[in-house]
Design a protein around this motif. Structure first.
Motif, mmCIF file in Angstrom:
data_model
loop_
_atom_site.group_PDB
_atom_site.id
_atom_site.type_symbol
_atom_site.label_atom_id
_atom_site.label_comp_id
_atom_site.label_asym_id
_atom_site.label_seq_id
_atom_site.Cartn_x
_atom_site.Cartn_y
_atom_site.Cartn_z
ATOM 1 N N GLU A 197 0.756 -1.405 -0.001
ATOM 2 C CA GLU A 197 -0.001 -0.001 -0.001
ATOM 3 C C GLU A 197 0.868 1.201 0.138
ATOM 4 O O GLU A 197 0.591 2.161 -0.626
ATOM 5 C CB GLU A 197 -0.990 -0.210 1.122
ATOM 6 N N GLN A 198 1.763 1.157 0.786
ATOM 7 C CA GLN A 198 2.994 2.615 0.982
ATOM 8 C C GLN A 198 3.508 2.524 -0.304
ATOM 9 O O GLN A 198 3.706 3.772 -1.044
ATOM 10 C CB GLN A 198 3.913 2.036 2.148
ATOM 11 N N VAL A 199 4.047 1.469 -0.994
ATOM 12 C CA VAL A 199 4.718 1.586 -2.414
ATOM 13 C C VAL A 199 3.788 1.960 -3.544
ATOM 14 O O VAL A 199 4.373 2.923 -4.217
ATOM 15 C CB VAL A 199 5.565 0.228 -2.699
ATOM 16 N N TRP A 200 2.700 1.164 -3.484
ATOM 17 C CA TRP A 200 1.808 1.538 -4.613
ATOM 18 C C TRP A 200 1.289 3.120 -4.722
ATOM 19 O O TRP A 200 1.094 3.852 -5.585
ATOM 20 C CB TRP A 200 0.580 0.684 -4.701
ATOM 21 N N ASP A 253 -1.802 7.462 -22.960
ATOM 22 C CA ASP A 253 -3.065 6.673 -22.864
ATOM 23 C C ASP A 253 -2.578 6.129 -21.620
ATOM 24 O O ASP A 253 -1.653 5.262 -21.556
ATOM 25 C CB ASP A 253 -3.462 5.651 -23.847
ATOM 26 N N VAL A 254 -3.379 5.960 -20.224
ATOM 27 C CA VAL A 254 -3.071 5.684 -19.214
ATOM 28 C C VAL A 254 -4.092 4.576 -18.730
ATOM 29 O O VAL A 254 -5.160 4.964 -18.677
ATOM 30 C CB VAL A 254 -2.753 6.642 -17.988
ATOM 31 N N ARG A 255 -3.669 3.463 -18.456
ATOM 32 C CA ARG A 255 -4.427 2.344 -17.675
ATOM 33 C C ARG A 255 -3.758 2.201 -16.323
ATOM 34 O O ARG A 255 -2.637 1.726 -16.098
ATOM 35 C CB ARG A 255 -4.207 0.860 -18.471
ATOM 36 N N LEU A 256 -4.667 2.456 -15.266
ATOM 37 C CA LEU A 256 -4.274 2.622 -13.896
ATOM 38 C C LEU A 256 -5.181 1.732 -13.057
ATOM 39 O O LEU A 256 -6.447 1.855 -13.021
ATOM 40 C CB LEU A 256 -3.925 3.921 -13.209
ATOM 41 N N ALA A 257 -4.689 0.787 -12.367
ATOM 42 C CA ALA A 257 -5.400 -0.233 -11.341
ATOM 43 C C ALA A 257 -4.577 -0.503 -10.174
ATOM 44 O O ALA A 257 -3.466 -0.546 -10.403
ATOM 45 C CB ALA A 257 -5.948 -1.367 -12.055
ATOM 46 N N PRO A 258 -5.047 -1.086 -9.192
ATOM 47 C CA PRO A 258 -4.148 -1.391 -8.180
ATOM 48 C C PRO A 258 -2.876 -2.468 -8.548
ATOM 49 O O PRO A 258 -3.346 -3.464 -9.013
ATOM 50 C CB PRO A 258 -5.186 -2.156 -6.822
ATOM 51 N N GLY A 259 -1.809 -1.924 -8.396
ATOM 52 C CA GLY A 259 -0.614 -2.899 -8.888
ATOM 53 C C GLY A 259 -0.453 -2.865 -10.452
ATOM 54 O O GLY A 259 0.526 -3.582 -10.801
ATOM 55 N N TRP A 260 -1.082 -2.165 -11.185
ATOM 56 C CA TRP A 260 -0.713 -2.221 -12.795
ATOM 57 C C TRP A 260 -0.916 -0.571 -13.044
ATOM 58 O O TRP A 260 -1.966 0.056 -12.961
ATOM 59 C CB TRP A 260 -1.864 -2.972 -13.207
ATOM 60 N N LEU A 309 4.853 7.306 -29.189
ATOM 61 C CA LEU A 309 6.483 6.982 -29.167
ATOM 62 C C LEU A 309 6.823 6.203 -27.995
ATOM 63 O O LEU A 309 8.083 5.576 -28.182
ATOM 64 C CB LEU A 309 7.381 8.289 -29.273
ATOM 65 N N VAL A 310 6.268 6.210 -26.937
ATOM 66 C CA VAL A 310 7.132 5.476 -25.908
ATOM 67 C C VAL A 310 5.628 4.689 -25.218
ATOM 68 O O VAL A 310 4.754 4.877 -24.841
ATOM 69 C CB VAL A 310 7.410 6.562 -24.650
ATOM 70 N N THR A 311 6.373 3.554 -24.449
ATOM 71 C CA THR A 311 5.387 2.775 -23.549
ATOM 72 C C THR A 311 6.275 2.654 -22.326
ATOM 73 O O THR A 311 7.472 2.179 -22.100
ATOM 74 C CB THR A 311 5.174 1.361 -24.299
ATOM 75 N N MET A 312 5.417 2.883 -21.082
ATOM 76 C CA MET A 312 6.071 2.829 -19.858
ATOM 77 C C MET A 312 5.169 2.178 -19.013
ATOM 78 O O MET A 312 3.949 2.317 -19.084
ATOM 79 C CB MET A 312 6.193 4.149 -19.391
ATOM 80 N N GLY A 313 5.698 1.226 -18.283
ATOM 81 C CA GLY A 313 4.997 0.281 -17.341
ATOM 82 C C GLY A 313 5.435 0.331 -15.792
ATOM 83 O O GLY A 313 6.586 0.397 -15.675
ATOM 84 N N MET A 314 4.695 0.046 -14.868
ATOM 85 C CA MET A 314 4.808 -0.184 -13.620
ATOM 86 C C MET A 314 3.878 -1.437 -12.961
ATOM 87 O O MET A 314 2.801 -1.071 -13.388
ATOM 88 C CB MET A 314 5.012 1.105 -12.751
ATOM 89 N N ALA A 315 4.439 -2.271 -12.429
ATOM 90 C CA ALA A 315 3.411 -3.266 -11.521
ATOM 91 C C ALA A 315 4.152 -3.681 -10.434
ATOM 92 O O ALA A 315 5.313 -3.562 -9.942
ATOM 93 C CB ALA A 315 3.423 -4.370 -12.622
ATOM 94 N N ALA A 316 3.266 -4.135 -9.355
ATOM 95 C CA ALA A 316 3.729 -4.301 -7.978
ATOM 96 C C ALA A 316 2.652 -5.326 -7.368
ATOM 97 O O ALA A 316 1.518 -5.476 -7.885
ATOM 98 C CB ALA A 316 3.738 -3.199 -7.194
ATOM 99 N N VAL A 317 3.223 -6.133 -6.667
ATOM 100 C CA VAL A 317 2.503 -7.203 -5.902
ATOM 101 C C VAL A 317 3.058 -7.346 -4.367
ATOM 102 O O VAL A 317 4.111 -7.114 -4.459
ATOM 103 C CB VAL A 317 2.295 -8.610 -6.355
#
Length: 153
Positions: A33-36, A81-88, A95-103
């Protein structure tokens, strides 16, 4: 968790499909929760996490799908275009794709980051980037996420 419900595993597949020059995973010794909370605060935190992002504007609202405006360090502007959900989080411009994910990982968090240029013609540039800057940028990203998440205790 299997590969379909694990956001980190899902981002690893996205990175492989993109032949991303930047993909890394780290375990951060803080609760999910703190990191996300840091990672998901795109407007407030992304400019601190990525040295090449000066500003990232995300419209208010609870939608998991948004259009955001970015300004890079030299003033180039782009729409994402941003897709944002818990952990995703997956952000794509033309030009760019950037992603972050967490569990969650016990009392810690497993965090992943991915970045790639979208035009196929930029493949040689991506390979050079991977060799020269990829790991260093990933280490800086994880260090800053951990530092900023620790401040939220």
């Amino acid at each position: 968790m299997n590969g379909t419900s694990d956001p980190v595993a899902r981002l690893r597949v996205v990175a492989a499909g993109l032949r991303a020059p930047l993909y890394a995973e780290r375990r951060i010794g803080l609760p999910f929760e703190q990191v996300w909370a840091v990672v998901a605060d795109l407007e407030g935190e992304l400019p601190h996490l990525l040295s090449f992002v000066r500003e990232f504007r995300v419209p208010a609202g609870d939608s998991a799908h948004k259009s955001a405006r970015a300004v890079d360090a030299i003033g180039f502007r782009g729409t994402f275009d941003v897709r944002l959900a818990p952990g995703w989080c997956l952000m794509q411009s033309r030009l760019v794709t950037m992603g972050m994910a967490a569990v969650p990982d016990g009392d810690s968090t497993r965090l992943a980051v991915c970045g790639a240029m979208r035009p196929a013609a930029l493949g040689p540039v991506q390979r050079l980037y991977r060799r020269l800057l990829g790991e260093r940028r990933a280490r800086a990203f994880f260090r800053e996420v951990e530092r900023r998440a620790a401040l939220r205790q």
